[in-house]
Write a protein that holds these residues in place. Structure first.
Motif, PDB file in Angstrom:
ATOM      1  N   LYS A  78       4.134  11.187  -8.195  1.00 55.56           N
ATOM      2  CA  LYS A  78       4.929  12.413  -8.125  1.00 55.56           C
ATOM      3  C   LYS A  78       4.285  13.397  -7.145  1.00 55.56           C
ATOM      4  O   LYS A  78       3.085  13.595  -7.163  1.00 55.56           O
ATOM      5  N   GLY A  79       5.113  14.012  -6.319  1.00 53.79           N
ATOM      6  CA  GLY A  79       4.618  15.006  -5.374  1.00 53.79           C
ATOM      7  C   GLY A  79       4.270  14.447  -4.006  1.00 53.79           C
ATOM      8  O   GLY A  79       3.906  15.203  -3.102  1.00 53.79           O
ATOM      9  N   VAL A  80       4.372  13.107  -3.829  1.00 52.29           N
ATOM     10  CA  VAL A  80       4.056  12.481  -2.540  1.00 52.29           C
ATOM     11  C   VAL A  80       5.289  12.558  -1.644  1.00 52.29           C
ATOM     12  O   VAL A  80       6.383  12.115  -2.018  1.00 52.29           O
ATOM     13  N   GLU A  81       5.141  13.111  -0.459  1.00 45.02           N
ATOM     14  CA  GLU A  81       6.254  13.226   0.485  1.00 45.02           C
ATOM     15  C   GLU A  81       6.413  11.957   1.311  1.00 45.02           C
ATOM     16  O   GLU A  81       7.508  11.415   1.458  1.00 45.02           O
ATOM     17  N   LYS A  82       5.301  11.435   1.844  1.00 43.39           N
ATOM     18  CA  LYS A  82       5.342  10.212   2.641  1.00 43.39           C
ATOM     19  C   LYS A  82       3.945   9.607   2.716  1.00 43.39           C
ATOM     20  O   LYS A  82       2.944  10.318   2.689  1.00 43.39           O
ATOM     21  N   ALA A  83       3.882   8.255   2.770  1.00 43.87           N
ATOM     22  CA  ALA A  83       2.603   7.553   2.883  1.00 43.87           C
ATOM     23  C   ALA A  83       2.642   6.643   4.094  1.00 43.87           C
ATOM     24  O   ALA A  83       3.663   6.007   4.375  1.00 43.87           O
ATOM     25  N   TYR A  84       1.519   6.561   4.831  1.00 43.52           N
ATOM     26  CA  TYR A  84       1.435   5.742   6.044  1.00 43.52           C
ATOM     27  C   TYR A  84       0.184   4.862   5.963  1.00 43.52           C
ATOM     28  O   TYR A  84      -0.934   5.373   5.800  1.00 43.52           O
ATOM     29  N   LEU A 122       0.829  -1.203   0.000  1.00 44.49           N
ATOM     30  CA  LEU A 122       0.000   0.000   0.000  1.00 44.49           C
ATOM     31  C   LEU A 122       0.869   1.261   0.000  1.00 44.49           C
ATOM     32  O   LEU A 122       0.650   2.188  -0.789  1.00 44.49           O
ATOM     33  N   GLU A 123       1.865   1.302   0.884  1.00 43.39           N
ATOM     34  CA  GLU A 123       2.734   2.469   0.970  1.00 43.39           C
ATOM     35  C   GLU A 123       3.566   2.628  -0.300  1.00 43.39           C
ATOM     36  O   GLU A 123       3.818   3.752  -0.755  1.00 43.39           O
ATOM     37  N   GLU A 124       3.983   1.499  -0.893  1.00 41.49           N
ATOM     38  CA  GLU A 124       4.771   1.556  -2.123  1.00 41.49           C
ATOM     39  C   GLU A 124       3.961   2.158  -3.276  1.00 41.49           C
ATOM     40  O   GLU A 124       4.475   2.978  -4.042  1.00 41.49           O
TER      41      GLU A 124
END
Length: 517
Positions: free
Chosen positions: A453-459, A445-447
């Protein structure tokens, strides 16, 4: 001699007298007959005359009647012909008037045509003048801007595309906000009603079964001389019999729950019987297999009866019964089907749809899992093929094949099947995963979110049921954030398999920080 003469004379006289008398009598009869005949003839002539007069009178009456009818009909025909002539005269007059009007319109059209021709010639002249002016303006713009027409077009299209994207994002956000208020409220009410009415157990299924022993001495009898009993039991049932240091217990291990249940029942009966040897083991196992077939059929029939459904093919009922011994992520599949059928029927009632059809779809939507371990292929497609084979209608088949979104839905029942399947699988305690699969799903999911583009971090949070994506505010606008959430959703649906549903939350924030000293 004289006597003879006298006798002869007497006879002669008597015969003559008799002849004379007969002649007179005959003449009288003839006269009487002639008189009677004459009377009959006269009477017949009289009747003939009377009949003749009657016929003549009737003929005269008939002739008079025919003549009257003919005269009346002729009079009606003449009146009708007169009316037709009058109408024809009126029609001719109308046609004459129409011809005059058409002539007048033709003249007007001819005048208009001449006017249009003149205008068209004038337009052609203006177009030519406009073309010349446009060419001059293009040359002037190219000289001023230093760009060719093709470069200017690309620049304009790029700016238009950016504007359209911005407008699309704003429009999507506005539409979602408008529709979510009502749709979410209604959906929550329907799902809450369905879930509140459905009381089910939490999953406790595993891939092993434990058989309690009366004493540890029974372990030796189960193993048998040189292990012949345990080998016979494993060969007859197809499961592994594990005898370890666990006190007064034997573990039966196998991925096929039907075979595991057969082994458990057979081993229990062997211990109760006391006679444990290869021949007896094979006999008991064979008997339990036949009883299991009956039990499977009864389980399917009970599920159909519990849902109040009719007309389901016996083979489908048998496959439903098999699912009593099948689990998915630890959840009993038959219980899942009954739960889905109940939830789907409740939602159908709330929406004013056919509740029986909804229950039928809910009960059959995972029927492909009964054969998925025997036949290669995904269970929705296998289930659709089975349903089609046993005479289910097109709506049921489409809902079975499309409840995971593999194909387009042809009815609202397919959407309801997907929703009820997700609700049943996603409720707390319904399913469980191994730690390895769970961690891989969160990482995937996080991958997926980080790949944009433009994503800083996903949790990934909430046990993988929600992913929060933090974007760089200087690269992603509010409108683009809405579009990004939809694109991440689409990529997750295409590239992952997961129970229930996943919420995607895109977070864009700008922080201004100052320090007072």
């Amino acid at each position: 001699m004289n006597g003879l003469l006298m006798s002869a004379l007497g006879l002669l006289i008597g015969g003559g007298l008799g002849f004379f008398i007969r002649k007179m009598y005959a003449e009288k009869k003839v006269q009487s007959a002639e008189a009677r005949a004459k009377s009959i003839i006269e009477e017949a002539e009289k009747k003939a005359q009377e009949k003749k007069k009657e016929v003549e009178l009737e003929s005269k009456d008939l002739l008079h009647k025919v003549r009257s009818d003919f005269e009346k009909e002729t009079k009606d025909r003449r009146a009708e012909i007169a009316n037709l002539e009058k109408r024809l005269i009126q029609r001719e007059e109308n046609l004459d008037r129409k011809v005059e009007i058409l002539d007048k319109k033709e003249k007007e059209l001819a005048e208009r045509q001449r006017g249009l021709t003149a205008k068209e010639e004038k337009m052609h002249a203006m177009e030519e003048e406009y073309r010349v002016l446009l060419a001059e303006e293009k040359d002037r713009l190219q000289r001023v801007s230093g760009l060719t027409a093709e470069e200017a077009k690309k620049l304009l299209l790029a700016r238009m595309e950016e504007d359209v994207r911005q407008e699309a994002g704003v429009m999507i956000k506005r539409i979602e906000e408008e529709t979510k208020q009502e749709s979410d409220k209604k959906a929550r009410e329907i799902l809450a009603t369905a879930i509140q009415r459905c009381a089910v157990e939490h999953t406790v299924e595993t891939t092993v079964s434990i058989v309690n022993l009366p004493s540890d001495e029974m372990k030796g009898r189960i193993i048998g001389r040189e292990g012949r009993n345990i080998r016979a039991l494993e060969m007859a049932t197809g499961v592994d019999v594990i005898i370890d240091d666990t006190p007064e217990a034997v573990v039966l291990s196998g991925f096929d729950p039907v075979k595991r249940e057969i082994a458990r029942i057979a081993l229990t009966r062997l211990m109760e019987d006391g006679r444990i040897h290869p021949g007896r083991i094979e006999e008991i196992v064979e008997k339990v297999k036949k009883e299991m077939e009956v039990s499977i059929k009864e389980a399917g029939e009970h599920a159909v009866f519990e849902m109040g459904l009719r007309g389901i093919h016996p083979e489908l009922i048998k496959l439903l019964g098999k699912l009593k011994y099948r689990t998915s992520y630890g959840q009993n599949v038959l219980d899942h089907l009954k739960e889905s059928a109940f939830i789907m029927g409740t939602m159908a009632n709330e929406l004013g749809l056919d509740a029986n059809l909804a229950k039928r779809i809910g009960l059959l939507h995972d029927i492909g899992k009964a054969v998925s371990h025997e036949v290669e292929g995904a269970h929705p497609k296998l289930g659709a093929e089975i349903a089609k084979k046993y005479g289910e209608n097109e709506i049921v088949i489409n809902a079975i094949e499309g409840h995971h979104g593999e194909i387009a839905a042809i009815s609202i029942y397919t959407v309801l099947a997907s929703a009820s399947d997700a609700v049943s699988g996603a409720r707390p305690g319904a399913r469980r995963e191994t730690l390895e699969i769970y961690i891989k799903r969160l990482a995937k999911l996080e991958e997926i979110a980080d790949s944009f583009k433009g994503v800083e971090k996903a949790y990934a949070i909430q046990a993988g049921r929600e992913i929060r994506v933090v974007v760089e505010p200087n690269k992603i606008t509010d409108a683009q954030a809405t579009v990004l959430a939809r694109e991440i959703k689409k990529k997750i649906e295409e590239g992952m398999e997961y129970p229930g549903q996943i919420k995607i939350t895109v977070i864009r924030e700008t922080r201004a920080i100052e320090y007072a000293k």
